[in-house]
Design an enzyme around this catalytic site. Sequence first.
Site, PDB file in Angstrom:
ATOM      1  N   HIS A 126       0.812  -1.225   0.000  1.00 52.51           N
ATOM      2  CA  HIS A 126       0.000   0.000   0.000  1.00 52.51           C
ATOM      3  C   HIS A 126       0.848   1.278   0.000  1.00 52.51           C
ATOM      4  O   HIS A 126       1.945   1.324   0.566  1.00 52.51           O
ATOM      5  CB  HIS A 126      -0.930   0.012   1.219  1.00 52.51           C
ATOM      6  N   HIS A 135      12.172  -0.114 -12.691  1.00 53.33           N
ATOM      7  CA  HIS A 135      11.972  -1.544 -12.967  1.00 53.33           C
ATOM      8  C   HIS A 135      12.000  -2.277 -11.633  1.00 53.33           C
ATOM      9  O   HIS A 135      13.022  -2.257 -10.931  1.00 53.33           O
ATOM     10  CB  HIS A 135      13.079  -2.047 -13.897  1.00 53.33           C
TER      11      HIS A 135
END
Length: 205
Positions: A126, A135
């Site tokens: 979250h 990446h």
Amino acid sequence: MYIFGASGHGKVIIDLLGPEDRVHGVFDDNTHLTRLMEFPVLGPVPDHFIFDHPLLIAIGDNSARQKVYLRYRERADFGRLIHNSAIFSKRAAMGAGTVVMERCLVKVDSWLGRQVIVNTAASIDHDCRISDFAHIAPGAILCGGVRVGEGTLIGAGSTVLPGIQIGSWAKIGAGSVVTRNVPDGSTWIGNGLRTAPRDPAPRDL
């Protein structure tokens, strides 16, 4: 979809596409690449080519992906791709060109920028913020509230503890555990910072 990039990552992107996603053409600057699986490679993009379908940049290297984006950003709309095995919160968001691969988890109130790769089975908890051209490699785990700067690589199987801030164009080694903030342009390997910061890649967005 049009695909730019005819190497290994191009195969991965094409394999992620659903049956409703048609590949309209594959481009690559490397003229020695003539075929990508069942698709012919059309070579470099012609100067006056019109992208009449969304473009996906299938390049794993963050800096190279940014360069291609800058080259075509005025000429193309960029697709987004989430594999159907991924769990992507309805309260998360992602930018143009971003790809979320098989078995990934992106949880509530997380935000992914443009041209981000969330690779196989990576987990983003979250309230994370992942900046453009980053990446997140296979199996990496980002705990809640992590910030990842532009162009940064989070290595395969690494873990970033809650609330950590990682700067731009940094590298986190595979299998690392990141326990404190990482400056721009630095490399973190294992349990600690291994290289001093360098000047981040030039920004022209």
